[in-house]
Every structure is written in C-alpha cells, then in structure tokens.
Scaffold this motif. Sequence first.
Motif, PDB file in Angstrom:
ATOM      1  N   LYS A   1      13.428   8.199 165.776  1.00 18.67           N
ATOM      2  CA  LYS A   1      12.490   9.118 165.311  1.00 18.67           C
ATOM      3  C   LYS A   1      11.149   8.405 165.758  1.00 18.67           C
ATOM      4  N   LYS A   2      10.853   7.363 165.309  1.00 22.97           N
ATOM      5  CA  LYS A   2       9.815   6.373 165.410  1.00 22.97           C
ATOM      6  C   LYS A   2       9.077   6.570 166.914  1.00 22.97           C
TER       7      LYS A   2
ATOM      8  N   LYS B   1      21.794   4.819 160.370  1.00 22.66           N
ATOM      9  CA  LYS B   1      20.521   5.436 159.901  1.00 22.66           C
ATOM     10  C   LYS B   1      19.321   4.530 160.424  1.00 22.66           C
ATOM     11  N   GLU B   2      19.495   3.368 160.703  1.00 21.85           N
ATOM     12  CA  GLU B   2      18.552   2.570 161.175  1.00 21.85           C
ATOM     13  C   GLU B   2      18.108   2.804 162.562  1.00 21.85           C
TER      14      GLU B   2
ATOM     15  N   ASP C   1      16.436   6.273 162.600  1.00 24.84           N
ATOM     16  CA  ASP C   1      14.973   6.106 162.256  1.00 24.84           C
ATOM     17  C   ASP C   1      14.241   5.404 163.162  1.00 24.84           C
TER      18      ASP C   1
END
Length: 472
Positions: free
Chosen positions: A13-14, A6-7, A10
């Motif tokens: 995506k950033k 998940k990290e 994320d």
Amino acid sequence: MKIGRKEIIDEAKKQLWLAGPMIFVCVFQNSLQIISLMFVGHLHHELLLAGASLAISFVNVIGFNVLMGMSSALDTFCGQAYGAKQYHMVGIYTQRAILVNTLVSIPLSIIWAYLKPILILLHQDKTIASQAQLFARYSIPSLSANGILRCIIKFLQTQNIVFPMVLANGFTSIIHVVLCWSLVIKFGLGIKGAAIAICISNWLNVILLALYIKFSSSCKRTWVGLSMESLHNIPQFLKLAFPSAVMVCLESWTFELMVLLSGALPNPKLQTSVLSICVNISGMFWMVPFGVSVAGSTRISNELGAGCPDAAYLAAKVSLFIAFTCGVLEFTFIMSVWKVWGKAFSNVHEVVTYVTSMTPIVATSAFVDSFQTTLQGVARGCGWQKLGAYVNLGSYYLVGIPFSVLFAFVFHMKGQGLFLGLITALMVQVVCFLIVTLRTNWDKEANKAAIRVGGSGVQVNVLPHEQNVVTL
C-alpha cells in the motif's frame, strides 16, 4: 523476525501510494516536449518539425538526462537521511545537488549553443541541424530550471510528499498548452516559440514547488533555509552523482543509437520511422515501472536510514512483485491492441504492417523493462550507483549493441534484430541486479547508510540470524 501477510500488504500500500502519483508526475513532465512538438507539427513545415524533433532528442541525451542522473544521488542521500530522522540534512543534500546541477548546466549550455557543427559531424542534414541549433539555443534557460526541478522532486519524493507535485506538474502542463498556442501560433514565433514555452513552463514548475516548500508545514523540518553547510562534502556527493548520471545516460544513449543504426538498414526511412515509433511506445510504458522504481527506492532508502534492514529487504521484494504485475499487465495490453499501434502513429500501410510485426517484441521489451527499471530503483535506494554504471556499461555496450548489430545486419532481421539486441541487454541487466539484490547483506547496507548520513555505524534493528525471513 518473521514478516507476515499484514506487513507485506502494508508495504505494498505504501509503495502504490507513492508510485501512482509519481507516474502522473513523469507523464506531465514528458508532456511538455510532446505538446511543443505537436504545435510545431501543425505549422505544416516539415523542416521545422524535423529540426525540433532532432533538437529534443539531442537535448535530452546531452542535457536533461545528465541532470536527472546527477539528481538521482538524492534517492540515496535524502532518502536515507530522512529515514535516519536527520531531517535538516535532507534540505542540505538538496541544496548541494542544486549547486552541482547548476554548475554542470554551464558546459552543457555551451554544447547546446553550438549544436549545429556537432550534428553535421554526425552526418545530419545541414538545414535540419540549423533549426535544431535554433531550438536548442532558445531552450538553454530551461536547462538550469530542469536541473533545479529534478532536485526539488527528489527532495519531496524521499519525504513521501507526492500529491503537490502532481498538482504543480498538471497545472504547468495545462499552462504549457496555452503558452505553445500563444507563442507558436498566435505570435508566429514558430520553433523559437516552442522552445521558449518549455523554458517558461519549467521555471513555472520550479516556482510553484519552491513556494510549496517555503510555506508548507510539511517541509518545515527538512527545509531550514539556505545554508553554507551545503558547500561541504561535495566530493562525497559527486561519488554517487557521477555514477548515477552514467547509469541514466548509458541507457538513454543506447535507445538513440538504435534509431541511428536503423538508418543504416535497407530502406532507411521505413526502418527509422518504425524504430522511432517502437521506441516511443516503449517510452510511454516505461513511465509505469519508473513510478514503481521511485516508490521502491524511497521506501528502501528510508528503511535503511532508519536502521531497519528487514523492512528494506521486504520493500525490495514487494517492489519486484509490483514490477512483475505491471510487466504482465503491460504485455497483455500491448498485445491486446497489437494491430492498433501502427495506425495510431501512421497512415502508411507499409509502416502499419511493420509496426504490427514488431509489437510482440515491443511487448516483451516492456515486460523485461519493468524488472530492469525497478531493480535500478533498488540500486539507487541502496547507493549502488557505481555498480549500476558498470552493469549498464556491460549490458548495453558489451552485449546489447553487439547483439543488435549481429541480429540486424548479419542475420538480416533488420528492425526486429535491433530490438532483440536491446531485450538481450535488458535481460542481462535484470540478472545482474537480481543476483546482487538477492545476495545482499542488508545488515551491512543499513550500517553503510548510517555511516553515509551520520558519520558512524549504528546497531540495526534485527539480529543477523533473523535477517531476510519472509513468509507469505
């Protein structure tokens, strides 16, 4: 501390959220010179086009690239200050960079004003040199504008404010088309009109972004107005700014040198035309990994400034993965239309055939350059500009250029040999930067960031034995 899927998602995506808009910003900025050249080319006067082309090449190498390199120090300073929540220092660093870039513009302007004798010294045609000097002289006002613009872009980029830049640069590009038509064609100013249009467009871009910074609530914490504090610690800023400029210039000078070397090969007109086309193709695709490198440097500097070494290391890994993906896609695309590139740039059969034979090498260069450009973003985010300058010096001038000469002139591989030497340099860069990145103690980098922006080290957010543990 284990970092899960998940990290990683994320973080990706950033970075993509930053990289995408920055690619468009880069495209719009580079389009100004291309649009101006297109209008000059439609004057049906080869001398004017040759003069404008030579001038643009020179003012980029000794001018815009220098200022871009100097402002790249803000990747480190502003990015880490923003991560450390020292928001007012983001504006102070930016003001300091604008001051330095403005001062640097003065000697560069003098060089531009007396471009003709320099070009003649470099064995360029006198009539072409005269036109190049005319273009450069009328471009001088754009020098300070570009220096300010580079700093403003870094100011916004390190705060993850990217979409206003896309809008401002896109609007400027549209206006630039109108300006070029009016000044070059309508009012018959020719090459002077093309240069004046670039000046107006650059200043328009500066004004639009300055107004956004002044009135937008997004910048209230980081822009608190002009401050005398920006005059302090200029030597500290220069310790990163000068190596940053050297990093950028050593690389750009190498590409120009490749074109010059092609003029010493048999049938120089053919060789120079083909090398110029190949360099332009590489430049087009370079904009994609450049956007990735900007995103990577921003995320890494933000996390180091915040005292989060694990997150910074994750950002570096994700950035490299995105670079690999971009490299594969670029290689695939270039090779899928490998017979089209030559026809897109020329109708001469000999040129088209030669460009087609060069395409696999250009595609390989684009793939390797994706890693190299992204790793330089990692270096800027961490503040390794001095190391980067040494790596670029060794890669290009101790390895790349000698190998280019060896392949092209000794092994008689001509233009292909020149580009193979360049690929060799890129590979050496990748290996050097990758070794440094993988061997980095990210806890120490976080403390260095704290010292750089805050004056003292801070306790980072992970324990040493927990560092750099990433599970996919």
